[in-house]
Design a protein around this motif. Structure first.
Motif, mmCIF file in Angstrom:
data_model
loop_
_atom_site.group_PDB
_atom_site.id
_atom_site.type_symbol
_atom_site.label_atom_id
_atom_site.label_comp_id
_atom_site.label_asym_id
_atom_site.label_seq_id
_atom_site.Cartn_x
_atom_site.Cartn_y
_atom_site.Cartn_z
ATOM 1 N N ARG A 1 0.805 -1.212 0.000
ATOM 2 C CA ARG A 1 0.000 0.000 0.000
ATOM 3 C C ARG A 1 0.846 1.273 0.000
ATOM 4 O O ARG A 1 0.411 2.311 -0.471
ATOM 5 C CB ARG A 1 -0.937 0.001 1.223
ATOM 6 N N GLY A 2 2.054 1.204 0.533
ATOM 7 C CA GLY A 2 2.897 2.387 0.595
ATOM 8 C C GLY A 2 3.827 2.536 -0.581
ATOM 9 O O GLY A 2 4.840 3.220 -0.494
ATOM 10 N N VAL B 1 -7.600 4.159 2.070
ATOM 11 C CA VAL B 1 -8.551 4.148 0.945
ATOM 12 C C VAL B 1 -8.239 2.981 0.011
ATOM 13 O O VAL B 1 -7.080 2.629 -0.220
ATOM 14 C CB VAL B 1 -8.448 5.481 0.179
ATOM 15 N N SER B 2 -9.295 2.354 -0.526
ATOM 16 C CA SER B 2 -9.108 1.324 -1.548
ATOM 17 C C SER B 2 -8.699 1.991 -2.857
ATOM 18 O O SER B 2 -9.332 2.970 -3.281
ATOM 19 C CB SER B 2 -10.401 0.529 -1.760
ATOM 20 N N LEU C 1 -0.625 -2.975 -6.939
ATOM 21 C CA LEU C 1 -1.467 -2.943 -8.130
ATOM 22 C C LEU C 1 -2.904 -2.587 -7.770
ATOM 23 O O LEU C 1 -3.546 -1.767 -8.419
ATOM 24 C CB LEU C 1 -1.404 -4.298 -8.830
ATOM 25 N N CYS C 2 -3.415 -3.208 -6.712
ATOM 26 C CA CYS C 2 -4.779 -2.926 -6.258
ATOM 27 C C CYS C 2 -4.878 -3.238 -4.778
ATOM 28 O O CYS C 2 -4.542 -4.345 -4.350
ATOM 29 C CB CYS C 2 -5.797 -3.756 -7.037
ATOM 30 N N GLN C 3 -5.331 -2.266 -3.987
ATOM 31 C CA GLN C 3 -5.538 -2.495 -2.563
ATOM 32 C C GLN C 3 -7.029 -2.421 -2.272
ATOM 33 O O GLN C 3 -7.696 -1.440 -2.559
ATOM 34 C CB GLN C 3 -4.746 -1.491 -1.730
ATOM 35 N N PRO D 1 -13.318 -9.168 -7.981
ATOM 36 C CA PRO D 1 -13.305 -8.754 -6.572
ATOM 37 C C PRO D 1 -13.436 -7.251 -6.384
ATOM 38 O O PRO D 1 -14.027 -6.801 -5.395
ATOM 39 C CB PRO D 1 -11.956 -9.272 -6.056
ATOM 40 N N TRP D 2 -12.902 -6.452 -7.303
ATOM 41 C CA TRP D 2 -13.049 -4.999 -7.181
ATOM 42 C C TRP D 2 -14.515 -4.608 -7.310
ATOM 43 O O TRP D 2 -15.031 -3.821 -6.505
ATOM 44 C CB TRP D 2 -12.203 -4.292 -8.238
#
Length: 476
Positions: A181-182, A298-299, A321-323, A369-370
């Motif tokens: 995420r960072g 935040v996603s 790539l995607c959180q 999933p998103w």
């Protein structure tokens, strides 16, 4: 190129030794002569939380599909973790699910779920990856920036910074950004002369508070509880059995309705969940420590597949790539599926165009999933986002599906098969499910099934039904 492998595949560097980075390294080790994993944290010698993974104190979900992929990548993983106290159970029969206030009817589903703490899973994967030929894991070391050829833009290495040392350069043929995420992907790309990926952001305003409890025989007739939030009650909770004879209980709230960190307030919050099951469990348990809070960022979904220019020899993986909103338990499973996709891309052609092909596959993996998590978040009026007619209709349908799943185990199995990413969402609209959802019987309380370990993965009749091609993805 720095290596002289049979196909010119030399040295791959993976930035980040979390779940995503370890899975990427496992796949790359079958192709590259050398794989170096760079981790800025000090890595514990045993299964313990670490500073760079603050979420490791909280409940984690490995969906059935993720467990399946991990066992393909690491044969014997399930048995090894069970020997360390992990539990394998049936996702429908041995878990008490409550969705929109409706208890899902328990029954055998053949969907195996692995209940294990994040530190134990990560430590096991790290041990297995470190034992692979040609793999090295460097701790207390950080990738400062990628290096590239000025004429071609191809990645040639990375600049590293070790603790109490001067920066150094490490040649590489491939860089995988698995820094989570960072991550600094946008900064790195701009420095190389490329535009960053376009992003989608959704802020659910969610926060977690978790606490460990002692687990004793007879505590419960199930091994896990999953209490989902309702649109009118934006709070929920998860209780998972795990190694060390423990229950790990995570309560979550959204917006301004957040779980307190004092023990009495924590239990009062559990009492306000949509159903009393989890609160009743807590009343019987002995706490083993104080509650811990984590505010969830935040996603963010980064659409690397939309970029027309991207440096060769550079990939982005996992949370970088995607959180996701972690309350849906999708992140580790998506990373596992990305590892399988990367393995397929490398088998086809590990050379030029690898990033483009991988990002296309990863985008298809992430779509479902998103959409599920974002659609679920948009049920809550305080979450900002575009509520299209499609989203509103799908959420209304899913609400009716949860009512039907309280009385029909086949509907519940269909929902869990989709939620566990085993089958596409279109299966929720298969004739055998659609009729039951649109003409549900009067809901009655679900009957708890006895706790039994599944003998194996049973065939899922839902998975055998053809999916209508014209039906869009569902939101959950």
């Amino acid at each position: 190129m720095t290596g002289n492998g049979p196909h010119g595949r030399g040295h791959a560097v993976v930035a980040g030794a979390g779940i995503g980075g370890l899975l990427a390294a496992r796949v790359l080790a079958g192709v590259y002569e050398r794989v170096t994993v760079i981790e800025r944290d000090a890595l514990p010698d045993d299964a313990a939380p670490r500073r760079g993974v603050p979420q490791s104190h909280h409940a984690h979900g490995l969906l059935s599909k993720g467990f399946e992929v991990l066992e393909d990548l690491f044969p014997g993983l399930g048995d090894d973790l069970v020997a360390r106290g992990a539990i394998i159970r049936d996702a429908q029969n041995d878990v008490r699910w409550v969705n929109d206030g409706h208890p899902l009817l328990q029954a055998e589903s053949g969907l195996r779920c692995l209940m294990v703490s994040r530190p134990t899973l990560e430590h096991h994967l790290r041990t297995r990856v470190a034992a692979l030929p040609g793999v090295e894991i460097h701790q207390r070391c950080e990738v400062v920036e990628p290096l590239a050829d000025g004429a071609t833009g191809r990645i040639t290495g990375v600049r590293l910074l070790r603790v109490n040392a001067e920066p150094e350069e490490l040649p590489a043929d491939l860089l995988v950004d698995a820094t989570g995420r960072g991550n600094r992907g946008a900064t790195w790309l701009r420095a190389l002369g490329y535009e960053p990926a376009p992003e989608e952001r959704v802020d659910s305003g969610i926060a977690y508070v978790s606490r460990e409890y002692r687990r004793r025989p007879g505590d419960s007739d199930v091994d896990a509880y999953v209490i989902g939030a309702e649109a009118t009650a934006p709070r929920g909770g998860v209780a998972l059995s795990g190694e060390g004879d423990r229950w790990l209980v995570t309560l979550f709230g959204m917006n301004a309705d957040l779980p307190p960190v004092d023990p009495d307030g924590y239990h009062r919050f559990a009492e306000r969940l949509p159903v009393p099951d989890l609160h009743r469990l807590l009343q019987r348990l002995e706490p083993l420590g104080a509650p811990r809070m984590m505010r969830i960022p935040v996603s963010i979904r980064r659409h690397y597949e939309r970029l027309t220019r991207f440096p060769e020899g550079y990939l982005v993986f996992g949370d970088a790539l995607c959180q996701f909103n972690p309350s849906y338990g999708q992140g580790m499973t998506v990373a596992a599926c990305e590892a399988a996709a990367l393995q397929a891309c490398l088998a086809e052609d590990p050379g030029d165009g690898l990033a483009r092909r991988f990002f296309r596959r990863a985008a298809r993996i992430t779509d479902v999933p998103w959409d599920m998590s974002v659609g679920g978040d948009l049920r809550f009026p305080f979450v900002e986002g575009r509520r299209t007619l499609r989203v509103r209709l799908l959420n209304r349908y899913i609400g009716r599906l949860h009512r039907a799943a309280a009385v029909d185990p086949a509907v519940g199995r269909a929902f869990l098969s989709v939620a566990n990413l085993q089958v596409p969402p279109q299966r929720l609209f298969a004739p055998g499910v659609l009729g039951k959802v649109l003409r549900p019987r009067a809901a009655r309380p679900a009957v708890a099934a006895p706790v039994v370990a599944p003998a194996g993965v049973a065939a899922d009749p839902v998975a055998a039904e053809p999916a209508p091609r014209s039906v869009p993805r569902a939101a959950a």
